[in-house]
Design a protein around this motif. Structure first.
Motif, PDB file in Angstrom:
ATOM      1  N   GLN A  61       0.819  -1.204   0.000  1.00 40.61           N
ATOM      2  CA  GLN A  61       0.000   0.000   0.000  1.00 40.61           C
ATOM      3  C   GLN A  61       0.858   1.261   0.000  1.00 40.61           C
ATOM      4  O   GLN A  61       0.556   2.228  -0.714  1.00 40.61           O
ATOM      5  N   GLN A 185     -12.022   5.634   6.623  1.00 41.53           N
ATOM      6  CA  GLN A 185     -13.058   4.950   5.848  1.00 41.53           C
ATOM      7  C   GLN A 185     -14.259   5.873   5.676  1.00 41.53           C
ATOM      8  O   GLN A 185     -14.813   6.402   6.649  1.00 41.53           O
ATOM      9  N   ASN A 353     -10.540   1.947  -0.716  1.00 40.95           N
ATOM     10  CA  ASN A 353     -10.044   1.037   0.310  1.00 40.95           C
ATOM     11  C   ASN A 353      -9.373   1.841   1.423  1.00 40.95           C
ATOM     12  O   ASN A 353      -8.382   2.527   1.177  1.00 40.95           O
ATOM     13  N   TYR A 355      -7.476   0.952   3.843  1.00 38.95           N
ATOM     14  CA  TYR A 355      -6.082   0.551   4.055  1.00 38.95           C
ATOM     15  C   TYR A 355      -5.153   1.327   3.127  1.00 38.95           C
ATOM     16  O   TYR A 355      -4.036   1.696   3.504  1.00 38.95           O
ATOM     17  N   GLN A 356      -5.622   1.565   1.898  1.00 36.31           N
ATOM     18  CA  GLN A 356      -4.835   2.350   0.961  1.00 36.31           C
ATOM     19  C   GLN A 356      -4.916   3.833   1.290  1.00 36.31           C
ATOM     20  O   GLN A 356      -3.911   4.555   1.219  1.00 36.31           O
TER      21      GLN A 356
END
Length: 447
Positions: A61, A185, A353, A355-356
């Motif tokens: 990432q 998020q 995403n 996480y990214q």
């Protein structure tokens, strides 16, 4: 009376000294000296410390951001983990110049983290969390920007170390992003905005869940020392993992803290081992149920379970004075009033995403000369999860202040392959398992 400890920390001062970072972002001008290795360079140099599955995902990432970045150093306790991780990322980025790890910059062993950190502008800390306070402290002292996975410690002593280093990071204006990715998020951020607008009124109760089947086990190999065995099976030993209430369920507990805007004053609960029994599962429980009570009077029920064949649930729901809110990791967010009317619905099927996103935000902030600082909130949330574990292990009501200041140190004082961890198997290979009503989780008191 309890014996005195220097620099004890109360929950009130703990919360007062650093407000909850509700969106994961605290942006301030960046001291140029703190980014001297980055600003003006062609590439931001990255070191990866911890090359297991999460480390491999995190470095992919980091290297997938739009900034000009290069992986220049790697460190792990195990050669095979380092080699496996490097093989994956080298293949994924084969058509780029992002992998620039020379043979002499692949470091293995307990002190390897120092060599790798010294070579980088940004460090990715993804070892088992028991090592996180030590590695974070060193990275901060070396003036590095940091991404570190949650949780940030496994005991109260580790939390105190992280908090001390966090103050130095703040003074140096270092970027520190922590892998509580729900803060990045879109669905959670949208629901938080609705809460702040008063859509459900004041939160008075809620339920947070991480119920799943559990994770891997690695069988003991011939000639392994006890230290190597425990590190290969780090998920089942508290000094490395913190139990799954800390390592995994922290995400849901974090949402409660974040949405309520407070940290609990005390906790009580229950837990044990019903399914996941035997020495191959170390010392941790397979289920926990905790009630966290907050200063406002809100009570959050926290439930996590690792038992195959049972219902799976990873979500959060909260009851306010005007309505309810439901969130989960699948980008859903639903708000209703008490007549059943839908107030808001977020179905983020196309959401990025998280996480990214957390890496995108980190490297963009470094490049822009601003600061993101997640660490103090992450430390408080980690301490909340540790408090929950202490409550279930002991069967007692434990206050946040006592847990933070008097929680037993469980991480070894030194590290080598011959070091004996503080929890060892008996003659039959069985590890001592906490017994509610018997197990002591606070340091002894003196009269």
């Amino acid at each position: 009376m309890r014996k005195e400890r220097k620099n004890t920390v109360s929950r009130r001062s703990f919360c007062k000294n650093s407000a909850i970072v509700t969106g994961g972002l605290l942006t301030v001008p960046l001291n140029v000296a703190a980014s001297a290795n980055v600003i003006g360079d062609d590439a931001i140099k990255i070191a990866l410390v911890g090359c297991g599955g999460r480390g491999t995902g995190a470095i992919v990432q980091a290297l997938s951001t739009k900034e000009n970045v290069k992986l220049v150093a790697m460190a792990d306790a195990f050669q095979d983990r380092l080699d496996g991780c490097l093989g994956i990322v080298s293949q994924k980025f084969a058509d780029t110049e992002k992998i620039a790890v020379k043979d002499e910059n692949k470091y293995v062993g307990f002190e390897a983290y120092k060599n790798a950190i010294d070579l980088a502008d940004v460090v990715i800390l993804t070892t088992p969390p028991g090592f996180r306070p030590l590695h974070f402290e060193y990275a901060v002292n070396q003036g590095k920007h940091i991404f570190m996975e949650k949780p940030v410690a496994t005991d109260a002593a580790g939390i105190r170390k992280v908090l001390e280093a966090a103050e130095i990071a703040k003074q140096k204006q270092l970027n520190v992003v922590v892998g509580l990715q729900r803060h990045y998020q879109k669905s959670y951020l949208a629901c938080l905005d609705k809460i702040r607008e008063g859509s459900i009124g004041q939160i008075v109760s809620g339920q947070v869940y991480w119920n799943s089947e559990g994770v891997w086990v690695k069988e003991r190999q011939e000639a392994q020392t006890e230290m190597e065995y425990q590190m290969r099976n780090w998920y089942y030993f508290n000094w490395l993992c913190g139990d799954h209430i800390v390592e995994q369920h922290i995400h849901n507990i974090d949402v409660a803290n974040w949405f309520i805007g407070e940290f609990p004053i005390h906790a009580q609960g229950m837990g044990g081992r019903e399914v996941r029994k035997g020495n191959r599962y170390g010392e941790i429980f397979d289920h926990h149920f905790v009630e966290f009570t907050y200063p406002s009077g809100a009570v959050i029920s926290s439930q996590c379970r690792h038992q195959p064949g049972c219902i799976t649930n990873v979500s959060e729901s909260f009851m306010g004075t005007k309505g309810t809110i439901y969130t989960d990791s699948q980008n859903k967010g639903i708000i209703k009033d008490y007549s059943g009317n839908l107030i808001y619905e977020h179905q983020g099927l196309e959401d990025p995403n998280p996480y990214q996103t957390e890496h995108d935000k980190l490297f963009a902030s470094i490049k822009a000369g601003t600061v993101i600082n997640d660490v103090e909130h992450a430390a408080k949330t980690t301490m909340t999860a540790i408090l929950g574990r202490m409550a279930t292990y002991s069967g007692q009501l434990i206050t946040f202040d006592d847990a933070l200041n008097w929680g037993r140190r469980i991480v070894p004082d030194t590290f080598s392959w011959d070091t004996s961890p503080k929890v060892l198997p008996d003659a039959d290979g069985n590890y001592p398992v906490p017994v509610p009503g018997v197990t002591q989780v606070l340091e002894p008191v003196s009269t």
